[in-house]
Design a protein around this motif. Sequence first.
Motif, mmCIF file in Angstrom:
data_model
loop_
_atom_site.group_PDB
_atom_site.id
_atom_site.type_symbol
_atom_site.label_atom_id
_atom_site.label_comp_id
_atom_site.label_asym_id
_atom_site.label_seq_id
_atom_site.Cartn_x
_atom_site.Cartn_y
_atom_site.Cartn_z
ATOM 1 N N GLN A 1 -20.002 15.192 19.323
ATOM 2 C CA GLN A 1 -19.381 13.678 19.303
ATOM 3 C C GLN A 1 -18.065 13.450 18.272
ATOM 4 O O GLN A 1 -18.320 13.754 17.168
ATOM 5 N N VAL A 2 -17.039 13.147 18.799
ATOM 6 C CA VAL A 2 -16.018 12.927 18.195
ATOM 7 C C VAL A 2 -16.101 11.574 17.215
ATOM 8 O O VAL A 2 -16.245 10.508 17.881
ATOM 9 N N GLN A 3 -15.751 11.700 15.966
ATOM 10 C CA GLN A 3 -15.596 10.434 14.977
ATOM 11 C C GLN A 3 -14.196 10.406 14.314
ATOM 12 O O GLN A 3 -13.865 11.631 13.666
ATOM 13 N N LEU A 4 -13.701 9.322 14.152
ATOM 14 C CA LEU A 4 -12.628 9.021 13.198
ATOM 15 C C LEU A 4 -13.212 7.966 12.314
ATOM 16 O O LEU A 4 -13.473 6.855 12.725
ATOM 17 N N VAL A 5 -13.119 8.254 11.100
ATOM 18 C CA VAL A 5 -13.651 7.233 9.874
ATOM 19 C C VAL A 5 -12.461 7.113 9.128
ATOM 20 O O VAL A 5 -12.066 7.851 8.219
ATOM 21 N N GLU A 6 -11.909 5.792 8.890
ATOM 22 C CA GLU A 6 -11.036 5.327 7.995
ATOM 23 C C GLU A 6 -11.485 4.860 6.675
ATOM 24 O O GLU A 6 -12.751 4.447 6.657
ATOM 25 N N SER A 7 -10.741 5.241 5.667
ATOM 26 C CA SER A 7 -11.234 4.613 4.490
ATOM 27 C C SER A 7 -9.730 4.511 3.523
ATOM 28 O O SER A 7 -8.828 4.511 4.010
ATOM 29 N N GLY A 8 -10.095 3.599 2.452
ATOM 30 C CA GLY A 8 -8.939 3.341 1.485
ATOM 31 C C GLY A 8 -8.294 2.059 1.676
ATOM 32 O O GLY A 8 -7.350 1.709 0.785
ATOM 33 N N GLY A 9 -8.768 1.198 2.588
ATOM 34 C CA GLY A 9 -8.151 -0.170 2.559
ATOM 35 C C GLY A 9 -8.896 -1.042 1.477
ATOM 36 O O GLY A 9 -9.624 -0.538 0.755
ATOM 37 N N GLY A 10 -8.284 -2.416 1.284
ATOM 38 C CA GLY A 10 -8.703 -3.179 0.273
ATOM 39 C C GLY A 10 -7.751 -4.353 0.092
ATOM 40 O O GLY A 10 -6.793 -4.492 0.796
ATOM 41 N N LEU A 11 -7.953 -4.811 -1.150
ATOM 42 C CA LEU A 11 -6.791 -6.156 -1.591
ATOM 43 C C LEU A 11 -6.044 -5.308 -2.418
ATOM 44 O O LEU A 11 -6.173 -4.820 -3.453
ATOM 45 N N VAL A 12 -4.819 -5.825 -2.184
ATOM 46 C CA VAL A 12 -3.616 -5.253 -3.074
ATOM 47 C C VAL A 12 -2.649 -6.390 -3.388
ATOM 48 O O VAL A 12 -2.325 -7.129 -2.207
ATOM 49 N N GLN A 13 -1.778 -6.388 -4.309
ATOM 50 C CA GLN A 13 -0.778 -7.423 -4.725
ATOM 51 C C GLN A 13 0.503 -7.052 -3.925
ATOM 52 O O GLN A 13 0.516 -5.647 -3.823
ATOM 53 N N PRO A 14 1.203 -7.936 -3.630
ATOM 54 C CA PRO A 14 2.794 -7.490 -3.144
ATOM 55 C C PRO A 14 3.406 -6.407 -3.998
ATOM 56 O O PRO A 14 3.316 -6.708 -5.245
ATOM 57 N N GLY A 15 4.039 -5.592 -3.537
ATOM 58 C CA GLY A 15 4.664 -4.389 -4.232
ATOM 59 C C GLY A 15 3.886 -3.383 -4.476
ATOM 60 O O GLY A 15 4.346 -2.381 -5.140
ATOM 61 N N GLY A 16 2.342 -3.566 -4.422
ATOM 62 C CA GLY A 16 1.632 -2.437 -4.768
ATOM 63 C C GLY A 16 1.426 -1.319 -3.678
ATOM 64 O O GLY A 16 2.152 -1.415 -2.658
ATOM 65 N N SER A 17 0.703 -0.306 -3.923
ATOM 66 C CA SER A 17 0.276 0.835 -2.899
ATOM 67 C C SER A 17 -1.143 1.041 -2.776
ATOM 68 O O SER A 17 -1.973 0.724 -3.375
ATOM 69 N N LEU A 18 -1.450 1.607 -1.473
ATOM 70 C CA LEU A 18 -2.574 1.961 -1.049
ATOM 71 C C LEU A 18 -2.620 3.367 -0.285
ATOM 72 O O LEU A 18 -1.304 3.572 0.313
ATOM 73 N N ARG A 19 -3.465 4.027 -0.256
ATOM 74 C CA ARG A 19 -3.439 5.130 0.787
ATOM 75 C C ARG A 19 -4.690 5.264 1.513
ATOM 76 O O ARG A 19 -5.667 5.291 0.956
ATOM 77 N N ALA B 1 -11.532 13.174 10.471
ATOM 78 C CA ALA B 1 -12.033 13.389 11.708
ATOM 79 C C ALA B 1 -13.098 14.534 11.724
ATOM 80 O O ALA B 1 -13.186 15.239 10.941
ATOM 81 N N SER B 2 -13.878 14.318 12.867
ATOM 82 C CA SER B 2 -15.018 15.426 13.051
ATOM 83 C C SER B 2 -15.487 15.115 14.450
ATOM 84 O O SER B 2 -15.067 14.650 15.233
ATOM 85 N N GLY B 3 -15.711 16.588 14.937
ATOM 86 C CA GLY B 3 -16.183 16.631 16.474
ATOM 87 C C GLY B 3 -14.863 16.900 17.246
ATOM 88 O O GLY B 3 -15.288 16.889 18.377
#
Length: 115
Positions: A1-19, A24-26
Amino acid sequence: QVQLVESGGGLVQPGGSLRLSCAASGMIFSAYAMAWYRQAPGKQRELVATITTGGSTNYADSVKGRFTISRDNAKNTVYLQMNSLKPEDTAVYYCYGGGSTIGYWGKGTLVTVSS
């Protein structure tokens, strides 16, 4: 079974960074082109960035110079480094894996850019 699981989102101020990460599996990860899409409230889903099996990348004009897509085939993971974030980058970000005959979606991770 194929799975794609995202992570790393959240609240950030303008000008900030996120990764963002997408694990992926399967699936034979190295055989799939990968992409990040996003969908803002009340808007259609749009393509943000793509990376081929060979590592070639492409970006939407709205994120060029600010976002970087990369992949680590040893970890079966694709990343989206997002810098200089703007309020208009607020959206649910989805990971997509595209093969020759089939594609798979993750469930998304929410990114909110706000002060």
